[in-house]
Design a protein around this motif. Structure first.
Motif, PDB file in Angstrom:
ATOM      1  N   LEU A  26      31.223  44.607  44.288  1.00 13.43           N
ATOM      2  CA  LEU A  26      30.992  43.225  44.702  1.00 13.43           C
ATOM      3  C   LEU A  26      31.867  42.306  43.848  1.00 13.43           C
ATOM      4  O   LEU A  26      31.841  42.377  42.622  1.00 13.43           O
ATOM      5  N   VAL A  27      32.645  41.421  44.476  1.00 13.37           N
ATOM      6  CA  VAL A  27      33.558  40.524  43.766  1.00 13.37           C
ATOM      7  C   VAL A  27      32.893  39.166  43.599  1.00 13.37           C
ATOM      8  O   VAL A  27      32.508  38.516  44.591  1.00 13.37           O
ATOM      9  N   VAL A  28      32.755  38.733  42.351  1.00 12.78           N
ATOM     10  CA  VAL A  28      32.140  37.444  42.037  1.00 12.78           C
ATOM     11  C   VAL A  28      32.960  36.749  40.948  1.00 12.78           C
ATOM     12  O   VAL A  28      33.829  37.350  40.313  1.00 12.78           O
ATOM     13  N   GLU A  29      32.633  35.482  40.735  1.00  8.40           N
ATOM     14  CA  GLU A  29      33.316  34.688  39.704  1.00  8.40           C
ATOM     15  C   GLU A  29      32.286  34.148  38.732  1.00  8.40           C
ATOM     16  O   GLU A  29      31.217  33.661  39.149  1.00  8.40           O
ATOM     17  N   ASP A  30      32.569  34.261  37.446  1.00  6.80           N
ATOM     18  CA  ASP A  30      31.704  33.650  36.454  1.00  6.80           C
ATOM     19  C   ASP A  30      31.887  32.137  36.505  1.00  6.80           C
ATOM     20  O   ASP A  30      33.014  31.630  36.352  1.00  6.80           O
ATOM     21  N   GLY A  34      35.332  31.048  34.889  1.00  7.93           N
ATOM     22  CA  GLY A  34      36.258  31.226  35.996  1.00  7.93           C
ATOM     23  C   GLY A  34      36.777  32.639  36.130  1.00  7.93           C
ATOM     24  O   GLY A  34      37.606  32.909  37.001  1.00  7.93           O
ATOM     25  N   PHE A  35      36.304  33.556  35.287  1.00  4.67           N
ATOM     26  CA  PHE A  35      36.743  34.949  35.370  1.00  4.67           C
ATOM     27  C   PHE A  35      36.233  35.553  36.667  1.00  4.67           C
ATOM     28  O   PHE A  35      35.033  35.486  36.972  1.00  4.67           O
ATOM     29  N   CYS A  36      37.145  36.150  37.423  1.00  2.00           N
ATOM     30  CA  CYS A  36      36.790  36.722  38.723  1.00  2.00           C
ATOM     31  C   CYS A  36      37.051  38.214  38.685  1.00  2.00           C
ATOM     32  O   CYS A  36      38.119  38.662  38.251  1.00  2.00           O
ATOM     33  N   GLY A  37      36.080  38.991  39.130  1.00  4.23           N
ATOM     34  CA  GLY A  37      36.258  40.433  39.121  1.00  4.23           C
ATOM     35  C   GLY A  37      35.202  41.151  39.937  1.00  4.23           C
ATOM     36  O   GLY A  37      34.254  40.539  40.453  1.00  4.23           O
ATOM     37  N   ALA A  38      35.390  42.443  40.053  1.00  4.33           N
ATOM     38  CA  ALA A  38      34.462  43.282  40.803  1.00  4.33           C
ATOM     39  C   ALA A  38      33.440  43.900  39.856  1.00  4.33           C
ATOM     40  O   ALA A  38      33.758  44.228  38.699  1.00  4.33           O
ATOM     41  N   ASP A  69      31.932  33.858  47.058  1.00  6.32           N
ATOM     42  CA  ASP A  69      32.560  33.132  48.170  1.00  6.32           C
ATOM     43  C   ASP A  69      32.362  31.640  48.022  1.00  6.32           C
ATOM     44  O   ASP A  69      32.127  30.902  49.001  1.00  6.32           O
ATOM     45  N   GLY A  70      32.429  31.170  46.774  1.00  2.15           N
ATOM     46  CA  GLY A  70      32.330  29.740  46.493  1.00  2.15           C
ATOM     47  C   GLY A  70      30.921  29.212  46.400  1.00  2.15           C
ATOM     48  O   GLY A  70      30.726  28.035  46.039  1.00  2.15           O
TER      49      GLY A  70
END
Length: 271
Positions: A26-30, A34-38, A69-70
Motif C-alpha cells: 500500500l502506497v501512502v505519504e507521511d 512528505g515521505f512517500c512509500g510502500a 490518494d491525497g
C-alpha cells in the motif's frame, strides 16, 4: 470583516478520518514529512515505508498521520489472517478424515499371504481401512485358496479381495489364482518374490535387492547377502523404513488400491 458566522451550521460535527489497513505494498505519504512509500512491514509498533529509491523509514501509527490518494487516513495494522488449514493425508496419500471413529468391521475382507504382508498393508493403508471398516487377514500361503474362498462364502454384500505375492504369468501362483472365478472375489498381486521386495531397496540402504538363485529360500538368501543374521531382524529393518506409499513400489500400490475399491463398493441388491 470576520466573514461567516463561526457558530453557524452543525459545528459539533467533526470529520471522521477513515482507518485503512496497512497491507503490504500500500502506497501512502507521511503527512508531516512528505515521505512517500510502500508498506513493507512493521518494526516496534511503527509502519515501515520504502520509497521508489529503496530508502526505508519508520513512522508511528498515529491518528490522521498519513495521506492516501491525497486524503487523510489513519493507518492500522492489518487483522491477522487465518492460516488456511492444511489438509492432512494418510500414509496411503488419501485425504485424512478427522473426528471419525473406525467403523465396525464389515463382512467383506482382504486377505494377504502372511503376517509381513499384513503389517506392511497396515503401515500404509491402515487408516483408510479402519474408516471403511475393512479387516485384513493374513493367510498361511495360498495353496488352498479355492477351498478357503468357498468356505468364506462371498456374495454381493460380502466381497473378498486377495493380495498375492509373485503373481506373474506361468507361476504356480497364477495357476492357483486362475481357479478362483467367483465374481465377488478379486485377486490382485505384485511381481515380487516376497513382499519385502515391494519396498524400494534404497529405503533399506540397498542399491538393489540381491538376486537369489532359484531353489534357495529367498529371505535367508537376502539376509546372508546383506549381512543380517536373522530374517526377523531384517524384517524389522524393512518395516521401519516404510512410512508411506512413497516407500513401496507402484505394483503393490495399484494392487492394494484396486482391492480396497472392490471390497468397499457393494451390491445393494438382496443377496
Amino acid at each position: 470583516m470576520y466573514g461567516e458566522d463561526v457558530m453557524a451550521g452543525d459545528w459539533r460535527r467533526r470529520k471522521v478520518i477513515p482507518e485503512v489497513a496497512a497491507e503490504p505494498d500500500l502506497v501512502v505519504e507521511d503527512a508531516d514529512s512528505g515521505f512517500c512509500g510502500a508498506v513493507v512491514g512493521f518494526e516496534l509498533g511503527a509502519v515501515v515505508l520504502e520509497d521508489r529509491f529503496g530508502k526505508r523509514r519508520n513512522f508511528p501509527l498515529a491518528p490522521a498521520a498519513f495521506l492516501l490518494d491525497g486524503e487523510t487516513v489513519t493507518l492500522v495494522r492489518p487483522a491477522p489472517r487465518q492460516q488456511q488449514r492444511q489438509r492432512r493425508v494418510t500414509a496411503s496419500g488419501s485425504i485424512a478424515v478427522d473426528n471419525v471413529k473406525a467403523q465396525v468391521a464389515k463382512a467383506s475382507r482382504i486377505w494377504v499371504e502372511g503376517i509381513h504382508d499384513a503389517a506392511l498393508v497396515e503401515r500404509i493403508w491402515g487408516d483408510d481401512l479402519r474408516i471403511e471398516g475393512i479387516v485384513v487377514e493374513p493367510l498361511d500361503g495360498i495353496d488352498d485358496l479355492s477351498a478357503a474362498v468357498a468356505e468364506f462364502g462371498p456374495s454381493g454384500r460380502r466381497r473378498l479381495g486377495v493380495l498375492v505375492d509373485h503373481l506373474v504369468a506361468g507361476s504356480k501362483e497364477s495357476r492357483i489364482v486362475a481357479a478362483v472365478t467367483d465374481p465377488n472375489v478379486l485377486v490382485t498381486g505384485h511381481p515380487y518374490v516376497d513382499v519385502w521386495q515391494a519396498v524400494k531397496p534404497e529405503r533399506v540402504g540397498l542399491r538393489a535387492w540381491p538376486v537369489i538363485p532359484p531353489g534357495r529360500p529367498w529371505k535367508e538368501g537376502v539376509c546372508e547377502a546383506v549381512g543380517v543374521r536373522e530374517p526377523a531382524d531384517m524384517w524389522r529393518r524393512i518395516l521401519a523404513s516404510v512410512s508411506s506409499y512413497r516407500d513401496v513400489e507402484t505394483p503393490l500400490i495399484n494392487s492394494m488400491e484396486r482391492l480396497i475399491d472392490f471390497v468397499t463398493v457393494l451390491d445393494d441388491r438382496p443377496s
